[in-house]
Design an enzyme around this catalytic site. Structure first.
Site, PDB file in Angstrom:
ATOM      1  N   HIS A  35     -85.555  -7.175 -24.736  1.00 10.36           N
ATOM      2  CA  HIS A  35     -85.029  -8.544 -24.742  1.00 10.36           C
ATOM      3  C   HIS A  35     -83.532  -8.648 -25.371  1.00 10.36           C
ATOM      4  CE1 HIS A  35     -89.523  -9.630 -24.977  1.00 10.36           C
ATOM      5  NE2 HIS A  35     -89.104  -9.799 -23.757  1.00 10.36           N
TER       6      HIS A  35
HETATM    7  C1  LIG Z   1     -88.818  -3.906 -18.065  1.00 12.71           C
HETATM    8  C2  LIG Z   1     -88.854  -5.453 -18.621  1.00 12.71           C
HETATM    9  C3  LIG Z   1     -89.794  -6.369 -19.143  1.00 12.71           C
HETATM   10  C4  LIG Z   1     -89.649  -7.602 -19.375  1.00 12.71           C
HETATM   11  N1  LIG Z   1     -90.588  -8.450 -19.601  1.00 12.71           N
HETATM   12  C5  LIG Z   1     -90.581  -9.762 -20.018  1.00 12.71           C
HETATM   13  C6  LIG Z   1     -91.806 -10.547 -20.043  1.00 12.71           C
HETATM   14  O1  LIG Z   1     -92.836 -10.313 -19.679  1.00 12.71           O
HETATM   15  N2  LIG Z   1     -91.385 -11.861 -19.989  1.00 12.71           N
HETATM   16  C7  LIG Z   1     -90.239 -12.358 -20.330  1.00 12.71           C
HETATM   17  O2  LIG Z   1     -90.090 -13.866 -20.781  1.00 12.71           O
HETATM   18  N3  LIG Z   1     -88.978 -11.439 -20.142  1.00 12.71           N
HETATM   19  C8  LIG Z   1     -89.545 -10.573 -19.992  1.00 12.71           C
HETATM   20  N4  LIG Z   1     -88.208  -9.373 -20.037  1.00 12.71           N
HETATM   21  C9  LIG Z   1     -86.999 -10.028 -20.438  1.00 12.71           C
HETATM   22  C10 LIG Z   1     -86.371 -11.023 -19.390  1.00 12.71           C
HETATM   23  O3  LIG Z   1     -86.562 -10.644 -17.986  1.00 12.71           O
HETATM   24  C11 LIG Z   1     -84.995 -11.082 -19.492  1.00 12.71           C
HETATM   25  O4  LIG Z   1     -84.616 -11.680 -20.790  1.00 12.71           O
HETATM   26  C12 LIG Z   1     -84.097 -12.027 -18.510  1.00 12.71           C
HETATM   27  O5  LIG Z   1     -84.522 -11.549 -17.013  1.00 12.71           O
HETATM   28  C13 LIG Z   1     -82.694 -12.154 -18.702  1.00 12.71           C
HETATM   29  O6  LIG Z   1     -82.239 -12.832 -17.826  1.00 12.71           O
HETATM   30  P1  LIG Z   1     -80.502 -12.712 -17.395  1.00 12.71           P
HETATM   31  O7  LIG Z   1     -79.925 -13.572 -16.263  1.00 12.71           O
HETATM   32  O8  LIG Z   1     -79.612 -12.600 -18.606  1.00 12.71           O
HETATM   33  O9  LIG Z   1     -80.128 -11.116 -17.101  1.00 12.71           O
HETATM   34  P2  LIG Z   1     -80.663 -10.399 -15.693  1.00 12.71           P
HETATM   35  O10 LIG Z   1     -81.893 -11.111 -15.113  1.00 12.71           O
HETATM   36  O11 LIG Z   1     -80.922  -8.909 -15.883  1.00 12.71           O
HETATM   37  O12 LIG Z   1     -79.656 -10.850 -14.531  1.00 12.71           O
HETATM   38  C14 LIG Z   1     -78.295 -10.201 -14.600  1.00 12.71           C
HETATM   39  C15 LIG Z   1     -78.054  -9.816 -13.026  1.00 12.71           C
HETATM   40  O13 LIG Z   1     -76.577  -9.622 -12.938  1.00 12.71           O
HETATM   41  C16 LIG Z   1     -76.406  -8.670 -12.039  1.00 12.71           C
HETATM   42  N5  LIG Z   1     -74.924  -7.975 -12.398  1.00 12.71           N
HETATM   43  C17 LIG Z   1     -74.628  -7.336 -13.669  1.00 12.71           C
HETATM   44  N6  LIG Z   1     -73.499  -7.010 -13.670  1.00 12.71           N
HETATM   45  C18 LIG Z   1     -73.140  -7.215 -12.428  1.00 12.71           C
HETATM   46  C19 LIG Z   1     -71.583  -7.107 -11.881  1.00 12.71           C
HETATM   47  N7  LIG Z   1     -70.836  -6.183 -12.528  1.00 12.71           N
HETATM   48  N8  LIG Z   1     -71.505  -7.459 -10.176  1.00 12.71           N
HETATM   49  C20 LIG Z   1     -72.585  -8.112  -9.802  1.00 12.71           C
HETATM   50  N9  LIG Z   1     -73.859  -8.272 -10.293  1.00 12.71           N
HETATM   51  C21 LIG Z   1     -73.942  -7.956 -11.649  1.00 12.71           C
HETATM   52  C22 LIG Z   1     -77.649  -7.715 -12.271  1.00 12.71           C
HETATM   53  O14 LIG Z   1     -77.748  -6.836 -11.413  1.00 12.71           O
HETATM   54  C23 LIG Z   1     -78.730  -8.611 -12.534  1.00 12.71           C
HETATM   55  O15 LIG Z   1     -79.228  -8.862 -11.307  1.00 12.71           O
HETATM   56  C24 LIG Z   1     -88.444  -8.318 -19.776  1.00 12.71           C
HETATM   57  C25 LIG Z   1     -87.287  -7.497 -19.169  1.00 12.71           C
HETATM   58  C26 LIG Z   1     -87.350  -6.140 -18.634  1.00 12.71           C
HETATM   59  C27 LIG Z   1     -86.394  -5.208 -18.222  1.00 12.71           C
END
Ligand SMILES: Cc1cc2nc3c(=O)[nH]c(=O)nc-3n(C[C@H](O)[C@H](O)[C@H](O)COP(=O)(O)OP(=O)(O)OC[C@H]3O[C@@H](n4cnc5c(N)ncnc54)[C@H](O)[C@@H]3O)c2cc1C
Length: 537
Positions: free
Chosen positions: A472
């Site tokens: 997280h």
């Molecule tokens: C293994 C795991 C288990 C988890 N379990 C839970 C759970 O059970 N419940 C829960 O609520 N949360 C859980 N989480 C946490 C939750 O999934 C994350 O907090 C949330 O998905 C974050 O969202 P975000 O949009 O910030 O980033 P992300 O969803 O990671 O999205 C970022 C995106 O940007 C893309 N990206 C990054 N850099 C670039 C670039 N330079 N060019 C193009 N694309 C790029 C990435 O590939 C990715 O697709 C878990 C996370 C993980 C990894």
């Protein structure tokens, strides 16, 4: 190929897919959604039980590792993040948790005006399509499917019963104001399948002519001219391209990559950028700072009964039966997210409205995030500390967009964080040794001694040798008032001092919330989408 769009969204993860969908639904703008990873065609993403194997799928993961942690026996910790359509919502454990509502009041009090609980609850409801129906806290008809588990192991029921041994009542909904206790999690599922944001938000509009989705496309930097974001530079199929935004660039790369992209674009601490020969266009030293994460340790026992989700030959017929059942009914064991039950409790440092410990119960043994194998029966409780005072940072290690940044969470650098985890481990050990599990004849494995034979020093040594992330990371582009030196974005997620550039993802959280971070990240994107759309009309 078209090279200009009204909005360019960098990252099709939990937040990016929400923004894209809401903007497309206006039918007034064109959107380019850029994702570094591949499409989400791997079936293990969609079958909830596939989560047990996803950490082995390195092709849909950024496969990060932290810097060595001095307080954790100098270990580097593995940090998986989704590199695929849906981002981390395509690889996470699907537990649907919003955090403690007072966390959002704290955000507003720290300068994120408009983000208090009363403002954000309707946004959580807006995103949601909860099979329990409409209520004070839940919504229906939204893109994100949320449901009760169709299947759970009897061990998860035993875990709930074990709550009695530590005075934790059964809780049937962890997303109301009353959440101290244990129960089954609701999950982000629709019809027995994972509901990532790619599935829930993007799949229904993927053929819309106003939406261009570029997967396998790595954004290198934001193009900035006269303190204004003009577009992005990226590589599509190996060739470098520039894409231009008529209205805005929306960075949704997550808590590691968004600050990395800002720094590669010349936005960050000027001395740090100079070290990598990057011209500083806006000196914002807080970019990449204030990293917070939930540190977690798993208390595990072994048992002789053929129970739970073990990798044992005797259980193979059971798995085959359930795979066939899932193929026809989307029900049975394969519809389980594995982390079926859990709950919230207090350490000695928790305050009345802030339980500071969270449990995730696993009816099986976990080794190295699922990357290792232990051929045996057993089960365990993840114990995580929800309000760490330790903070770290993300920094560049190179000016190449292909290089991983330095991830320094500084786990346990504040002594209170260890105190809370020790209390959590004691609670978990008491629960696992309670009569609720006696039918399974558990014997201690990690740690290897029963609680009554362990000193606090031994528990601390166990935590330091075993603790891992529970995935997280937040806070590296902190939101708040622009005159606050700790912030990167204002309460509308605009990057300070730069026009037409926002960061919208988990990195903007002003402080880590008391729970899992997927639903809160989706909520953040819903709120900013509403704000952007209101400006359009
Ligand atoms: C293994 C795991 C288990 C988890 N379990 C839970 C759970 O059970 N419940 C829960 O609520 N949360 C859980 N989480 C946490 C939750 O999934 C994350 O907090 C949330 O998905 C974050 O969202 P975000 O949009 O910030 O980033 P992300 O969803 O990671 O999205 C970022 C995106 O940007 C893309 N990206 C990054 N850099 C670039 C670039 N330079 N060019 C193009 N694309 C790029 C990435 O590939 C990715 O697709 C878990 C996370 C993980 C990894």
């Amino acid at each position: 190929m078209q090279n200009s769009f009204d909005y360019i969204i960098v990252g099709a993860g939990s937040a990016g897919c929400v923004l894209a969908r809401r903007l497309i639904d206006t039918q007034q703008v064109t959107v380019c959604l850029i994702e570094a990873g591949v499409s989400d065609s791997n079936p293990l993403i969609h079958i909830p039980f596939g989560v047990a194997l996803l950490s082995r799928m390195t092709s849909i993961n950024w496969n990060y590792n932290t810097a060595p942690q001095t307080q954790l026996d100098n270990r580097s910790l593995y940090w998986p993040r989704g590199k695929v359509m849906g981002g981390s919502s395509s690889v996470n454990a699907m537990c649907y948790i919003r955090g403690q509502y007072s966390d959002y009041d704290d955000w507003a009090a720290s300068g994120a005006i408009g983000w208090n609980a009363e403002c954000v609850i309707p946004l959580f409801k807006l995103s949601e399509d909860n099979t329990r129906g409409e209520s004070t806290f839940h919504g229906v008809g939204g893109p994100l499917g949320v449901s009760d588990l169709r299947y759970h192991d009897s061990l998860s029921q035993a875990f709930i019963a074990s709550g009695q041994s530590v005075q934790l009542p059964h809780i049937s909904d962890f997303n109301t104001h009353e959440r101290v206790g244990v129960g089954l999690y609701q999950v982000s599922h629709r019809n027995g399948q994972r509901c990532s944001t790619a599935k829930g938000y993007i799949a229904p509009v993927k053929d819309d002519p106003n939406l261009t989705i570029l997967s396998n496309t790595l954004v290198h930097r934001v193009l900035i001219n006269e303190q204004t974001a003009m577009g992005v530079e990226c590589t599509i199929d190996g060739s470098s391209t520039q894409l231009f935004a008529n209205n805005e660039v929306l960075l949704c790369g997550g808590a590691i990559n968004s600050p990395q992209i800002l720094m590669l674009s010349g936005i960050g601490d000027k001395n740090h950028l100079a070290k990598y020969h990057i011209e500083c266009l806006s000196d914002i030293p807080s970019v990449g700072q204030h990293l917070q994460d939930h540190l977690d340790v798993i208390v595990q026992v072994k048992c002789k009964t053929a129970s739970g989700y073990a990798l044992m030959p005797r259980l193979v017929p059971k798995y085959i039966h359930h795979a066939a059942k899932y193929a026809t009914t989307r029900d049975g064991l394969m519809s389980s997210n594995v982390a079926e039950a859990g709950g919230f409790a207090y350490s000695q440092l928790g305050t009345a409205d802030k339980p500071d410990l969270q449990f995730h119960f696993i009816p099986g043994i976990i080794v190295d995030h699922g990357r290792g194998i232990e051929f045996d029966y057993g089960f365990g409780v993840h114990v995580c500390h929800l309000y760490p005072k330790s903070q770290g940072y993300i920094r560049l290690q190179s000016n190449s967009p292909l290089a991983h940044p330095e991830i320094q969470p500084n786990y346990l650098s504040h002594p209170d964080d260890l105190i809370a985890l020790v209390d959590g481990v004691k609670l978990a050990m008491t629960m696992l040794a309670s009569s609720a599990f006696s039918a399974y004849t558990p014997s201690p494995w990690q740690p290897s001694l029963p609680l009554e034979n362990m000193t606090d020093e031994q528990i601390i040594a166990f935590i330091k040798s075993q603790a891992q992330t529970v995935y997280h990371p937040v806070g590296t582009c902190r939101m708040g008032q622009i005159d606050d030196p700790t912030t990167v974005v204002d309460p509308h997620c605009n990057v300070k001092h730069i026009k037409r550039l926002r960061v919208v993802d988990a990195s903007v959280m002003p402080s880590i919330i008391g729970g899992n971070t997927n639903a809160p990240t989706i909520m953040i994107a819903e709120k900013i989408a509403q704000h952007i759309i209101a400006q359009l009309t």
